[in-house]
Design a protein around this motif. Structure first.
Motif, mmCIF file in Angstrom:
data_model
loop_
_atom_site.group_PDB
_atom_site.id
_atom_site.type_symbol
_atom_site.label_atom_id
_atom_site.label_comp_id
_atom_site.label_asym_id
_atom_site.label_seq_id
_atom_site.Cartn_x
_atom_site.Cartn_y
_atom_site.Cartn_z
ATOM 1 N N UNK A 191 0.848 -1.184 0.000
ATOM 2 C CA UNK A 191 0.000 0.000 0.000
ATOM 3 C C UNK A 191 0.892 1.246 0.000
ATOM 4 N N UNK A 192 0.280 2.413 -0.226
ATOM 5 C CA UNK A 192 1.044 3.663 -0.184
ATOM 6 C C UNK A 192 1.702 3.861 1.181
ATOM 7 N N UNK A 193 0.956 3.522 2.234
ATOM 8 C CA UNK A 193 1.497 3.706 3.588
ATOM 9 C C UNK A 193 2.688 2.789 3.822
ATOM 10 N N UNK A 194 2.571 1.525 3.422
ATOM 11 C CA UNK A 194 3.668 0.574 3.622
ATOM 12 C C UNK A 194 4.875 0.940 2.768
ATOM 13 N N UNK A 195 4.618 1.380 1.538
ATOM 14 C CA UNK A 195 5.717 1.799 0.668
ATOM 15 C C UNK A 195 6.425 3.010 1.254
ATOM 16 N N UNK A 196 5.636 3.918 1.840
ATOM 17 C CA UNK A 196 6.228 5.099 2.461
ATOM 18 C C UNK A 196 7.149 4.736 3.610
ATOM 19 N N UNK A 197 6.709 3.768 4.434
ATOM 20 C CA UNK A 197 7.566 3.335 5.547
ATOM 21 C C UNK A 197 8.843 2.681 5.021
ATOM 22 N N UNK A 198 8.721 1.903 3.964
ATOM 23 C CA UNK A 198 9.906 1.240 3.405
ATOM 24 C C UNK A 198 10.902 2.254 2.836
ATOM 25 N N UNK A 199 10.368 3.324 2.227
ATOM 26 C CA UNK A 199 11.217 4.306 1.549
ATOM 27 C C UNK A 199 11.474 5.551 2.394
ATOM 28 N N UNK A 200 10.931 5.558 3.623
ATOM 29 C CA UNK A 200 11.075 6.718 4.519
ATOM 30 C C UNK A 200 10.485 7.973 3.872
ATOM 31 N N UNK A 201 9.285 7.818 3.334
ATOM 32 C CA UNK A 201 8.562 8.913 2.701
ATOM 33 C C UNK A 201 7.162 8.964 3.294
ATOM 34 N N UNK A 202 6.500 10.108 3.188
ATOM 35 C CA UNK A 202 5.132 10.215 3.668
ATOM 36 C C UNK A 202 4.193 9.498 2.704
ATOM 37 N N UNK A 203 3.037 9.094 3.222
ATOM 38 C CA UNK A 203 2.055 8.418 2.373
ATOM 39 C C UNK A 203 1.602 9.336 1.240
ATOM 40 N N UNK A 204 1.456 10.631 1.543
ATOM 41 C CA UNK A 204 1.037 11.584 0.513
ATOM 42 C C UNK A 204 2.074 11.690 -0.604
ATOM 43 N N UNK A 205 3.360 11.653 -0.229
ATOM 44 C CA UNK A 205 4.418 11.723 -1.235
ATOM 45 C C UNK A 205 4.401 10.483 -2.124
ATOM 46 N N UNK A 206 4.205 9.320 -1.503
ATOM 47 C CA UNK A 206 4.131 8.086 -2.287
ATOM 48 C C UNK A 206 2.947 8.151 -3.248
ATOM 49 N N UNK A 207 1.811 8.658 -2.776
ATOM 50 C CA UNK A 207 0.629 8.767 -3.633
ATOM 51 C C UNK A 207 0.925 9.653 -4.844
ATOM 52 N N UNK A 208 1.670 10.729 -4.619
ATOM 53 C CA UNK A 208 2.052 11.613 -5.726
ATOM 54 C C UNK A 208 2.937 10.872 -6.721
ATOM 55 N N UNK A 209 3.902 10.105 -6.203
ATOM 56 C CA UNK A 209 4.769 9.312 -7.075
ATOM 57 C C UNK A 209 3.957 8.292 -7.873
ATOM 58 N N UNK A 210 3.018 7.629 -7.217
ATOM 59 C CA UNK A 210 2.206 6.612 -7.898
ATOM 60 C C UNK A 210 1.422 7.247 -9.040
ATOM 61 N N UNK A 211 0.806 8.405 -8.796
ATOM 62 C CA UNK A 211 0.056 9.093 -9.845
ATOM 63 C C UNK A 211 0.957 9.454 -11.023
ATOM 64 N N UNK A 212 2.167 9.914 -10.699
ATOM 65 C CA UNK A 212 3.118 10.282 -11.744
ATOM 66 C C UNK A 212 3.549 9.055 -12.540
ATOM 67 N N UNK A 213 3.798 7.956 -11.838
ATOM 68 C CA UNK A 213 4.219 6.713 -12.496
ATOM 69 C C UNK A 213 3.124 6.201 -13.433
ATOM 70 N N UNK A 214 1.885 6.174 -12.945
ATOM 71 C CA UNK A 214 0.776 5.716 -13.783
ATOM 72 C C UNK A 214 0.649 6.563 -15.037
ATOM 73 N N UNK A 215 0.827 7.868 -14.876
ATOM 74 C CA UNK A 215 0.725 8.767 -16.020
ATOM 75 C C UNK A 215 1.851 8.520 -17.029
ATOM 76 N N UNK A 216 3.077 8.399 -16.538
ATOM 77 C CA UNK A 216 4.219 8.185 -17.429
ATOM 78 C C UNK A 216 4.123 6.856 -18.176
ATOM 79 N N UNK A 217 3.634 5.836 -17.481
ATOM 80 C CA UNK A 217 3.599 4.500 -18.076
ATOM 81 C C UNK A 217 2.316 4.236 -18.860
ATOM 82 N N UNK A 218 1.342 5.140 -18.724
ATOM 83 C CA UNK A 218 0.075 4.928 -19.409
ATOM 84 C C UNK A 218 -0.734 3.814 -18.793
#
Length: 219
Positions: free
Chosen positions: A176-203
């Motif tokens: 999940x975004x929360x678990x990924x954030x803990x693994x990467x030492x990032x906030x859940x909101x930051x991970x969510x932003x990355x996920x949105x960007x990744x989905x957009x870039x990859x189509x």
């Protein structure tokens, strides 16, 4: 400003299960359980009557099973987000739920925090798959994929930054975004932003497609 309360309908034919889910969800002041259903038909009717944000649907219910109710719900109240909740983690149920337009798939042995997180994610418009369910989908759909598909996946992720590749790899693990954030030492909101960007870039339309791509690329 007061945060919007997430309104939920619980559909399960076992009263004790419904009571347990209600207790977990209402421990979060941002979640309100507005109604309970004991079968799929009742769940659809209550969704029409209460227009909740999220409906939790058990798969095995009398009168109308959860997956059939999910299809009815998508037609009757398309704005309502539906989460499939079950003890049955078979691959075909996960795939059918996604095919019917489910906002996610959650196993009944999930931790209370995961249940609350799934409801919050669904209400926010995100798809949620429990890690176990994600692995089922990825393993099923990725089996037998040709080397050409792996090469195409590597080509597509080449434009991602190193950090984006790291987030994508964790999507492939079903985090999940929360678990990924803990693994990467990032906030859940930051991970969510990355996920949105990744989905957009990859189509990709959703996290599951991105997870499959990560598996194909060998992340």
């Amino acid at each position: 400003m007061t945060a919007k309360v997430i309104r939920v309908v619980i559909a399960d034919d076992e009263p004790l299960i419904r009571a347990g889910i209600r207790m977990i969800l209402t421990s979060d002041p941002a979640i309100e359980v507005v109604a309970e259903a004991s079968d799929g038909r009742q769940a659809v009717d209550l969704a029409r009557a209460h227009t909740p944000d999220v409906v939790l649907l058990d798969i095995q219910m009398p009168v109308m099973d959860g997956l059939t109710a999910l299809g009815e719900l998508r037609r009757a109240a398309p704005e309502v987000r539906a989460l499939v909740l079950t003890t049955f983690g078979e691959k075909e149920n996960v795939l059918r739920a996604l095919g019917q337009g489910s906002a996610g798939f959650l196993l009944k042995d999930s931790a209370p925090g995961e249940l609350i997180g799934a409801v919050r994610a669904a209400a926010a418009g995100d798809a949620y798959l429990s890690p176990g369910a994600t692995r089922h989908v990825v393993d099923q759909l990725a089996s037998g994929r040709a080397a050409a598909r792996s090469e195409e996946a590597r080509r597509r992720i080449a434009e991602l930054s190193e950090r984006e590749c790291g987030v994508l790899a964790l999507l492939g693990e079903g985090l999940s975004n929360a678990d990924a954030g803990r693994r990467l030492h990032m906030s859940e909101a930051t991970v969510k932003t990355y996920v949105s960007r990744i989905l957009s870039k990859l189509g990709c339309e959703n996290r599951v497609q991105a997870a499959l791509l990560a598996r194909d690329a060998g992340l």
